[in-house]
Design a protein around this motif. Structure first.
Motif, PDB file in Angstrom:
ATOM      1  N   PHE A  86     125.896  81.209  34.313  1.00  0.00           N
ATOM      2  CA  PHE A  86     126.587  80.145  33.589  1.00  0.00           C
ATOM      3  C   PHE A  86     126.532  78.807  34.331  1.00  0.00           C
ATOM      4  O   PHE A  86     126.041  77.805  33.792  1.00  0.00           O
ATOM      5  CB  PHE A  86     128.041  80.536  33.329  1.00  0.00           C
ATOM      6  CG  PHE A  86     128.815  79.515  32.575  1.00  0.00           C
ATOM      7  CD1 PHE A  86     128.546  79.275  31.240  1.00  0.00           C
ATOM      8  CD2 PHE A  86     129.798  78.767  33.194  1.00  0.00           C
ATOM      9  CE1 PHE A  86     129.247  78.317  30.532  1.00  0.00           C
ATOM     10  CE2 PHE A  86     130.510  77.812  32.507  1.00  0.00           C
ATOM     11  CZ  PHE A  86     130.230  77.582  31.165  1.00  0.00           C
ATOM     12  N   VAL A  87     127.020  78.767  35.548  1.00  0.00           N
ATOM     13  CA  VAL A  87     127.129  77.490  36.272  1.00  0.00           C
ATOM     14  C   VAL A  87     125.752  76.980  36.696  1.00  0.00           C
ATOM     15  O   VAL A  87     125.413  75.816  36.444  1.00  0.00           O
ATOM     16  CB  VAL A  87     128.070  77.634  37.490  1.00  0.00           C
ATOM     17  CG1 VAL A  87     128.117  76.356  38.289  1.00  0.00           C
ATOM     18  CG2 VAL A  87     129.464  78.036  37.039  1.00  0.00           C
ATOM     19  N   GLY A  89     122.834  77.872  35.546  1.00  0.00           N
ATOM     20  CA  GLY A  89     122.056  77.584  34.336  1.00  0.00           C
ATOM     21  C   GLY A  89     122.477  76.277  33.693  1.00  0.00           C
ATOM     22  O   GLY A  89     121.621  75.489  33.241  1.00  0.00           O
ATOM     23  N   SER A  90     123.776  76.018  33.648  1.00  0.00           N
ATOM     24  CA  SER A  90     124.265  74.760  33.069  1.00  0.00           C
ATOM     25  C   SER A  90     123.829  73.565  33.909  1.00  0.00           C
ATOM     26  O   SER A  90     123.449  72.517  33.367  1.00  0.00           O
ATOM     27  CB  SER A  90     125.792  74.781  32.959  1.00  0.00           C
ATOM     28  OG  SER A  90     126.199  75.796  32.084  1.00  0.00           O
ATOM     29  N   LEU A  91     123.880  73.705  35.240  1.00  0.00           N
ATOM     30  CA  LEU A  91     123.428  72.607  36.106  1.00  0.00           C
ATOM     31  C   LEU A  91     121.938  72.363  35.943  1.00  0.00           C
ATOM     32  O   LEU A  91     121.489  71.204  35.937  1.00  0.00           O
ATOM     33  CB  LEU A  91     123.767  72.913  37.564  1.00  0.00           C
ATOM     34  CG  LEU A  91     125.229  72.744  37.964  1.00  0.00           C
ATOM     35  CD1 LEU A  91     125.462  73.254  39.379  1.00  0.00           C
ATOM     36  CD2 LEU A  91     125.644  71.289  37.863  1.00  0.00           C
ATOM     37  N   THR A  93     120.156  72.941  33.210  1.00  0.00           N
ATOM     38  CA  THR A  93     119.964  72.301  31.901  1.00  0.00           C
ATOM     39  C   THR A  93     120.379  70.835  31.966  1.00  0.00           C
ATOM     40  O   THR A  93     119.682  69.965  31.413  1.00  0.00           O
ATOM     41  CB  THR A  93     120.786  73.041  30.839  1.00  0.00           C
ATOM     42  OG1 THR A  93     120.397  74.407  30.824  1.00  0.00           O
ATOM     43  CG2 THR A  93     120.562  72.438  29.468  1.00  0.00           C
ATOM     44  N   LEU A  94     121.488  70.541  32.638  1.00  0.00           N
ATOM     45  CA  LEU A  94     121.927  69.154  32.807  1.00  0.00           C
ATOM     46  C   LEU A  94     120.891  68.352  33.579  1.00  0.00           C
ATOM     47  O   LEU A  94     120.588  67.201  33.221  1.00  0.00           O
ATOM     48  CB  LEU A  94     123.278  69.124  33.516  1.00  0.00           C
ATOM     49  CG  LEU A  94     123.886  67.758  33.781  1.00  0.00           C
ATOM     50  CD1 LEU A  94     124.200  67.062  32.457  1.00  0.00           C
ATOM     51  CD2 LEU A  94     125.143  67.890  34.622  1.00  0.00           C
TER      52      LEU A  94
END
Length: 99
Positions: A86-87, A89-91, A93-94
């Motif tokens: 989650f974290v 992967g989100s970073l 993508t950002l």
């Protein structure tokens, strides 16, 4: 904005490495619990000191007992995998969106 993208990408990489290292330390702790090592060994003390705060918090919050079977390392590893997915992967993508 590519600098911010690279910054978030670097944070994601470091966080991913740190979480992977912590997961391997938890696995080492679980393996050590099977062989009853010398508690005064520096490596054993390091592994215990690093993992015990997290495992203790999980043991306190798990409402059931499995007959002496400690499942806190399994729960901790699942939390690490969730954070990596989650974290991190989100970073990533950002970072891609900012590049």
């Amino acid at each position: 904005m590519f600098i911010m993208g690279n910054f978030f990408r670097a944070i994601a990489v470091v966080l991913d490495w740190g979480l992977s290292l912590f997961m391997w330390i938890i696995i080492a702790r679980a393996v050590l619990s099977w062989v009853n090592p010398d508690p005064y060994n520096n490596i054993v003390r390091f592994i215990t000191n690093v993992t015990e705060p997290v495992l203790y918090q999980i043991r306190r919050r798990v409402p059931f007992d499995l007959g002496g079977l400690d499942i806190s390392p399994i729960i901790a590893i699942l939390i690490v995998i969730f954070l990596q997915t989650f974290v991190v992967g989100s970073l990533n993508t950002l970072a891609l969106n900012l590049s």
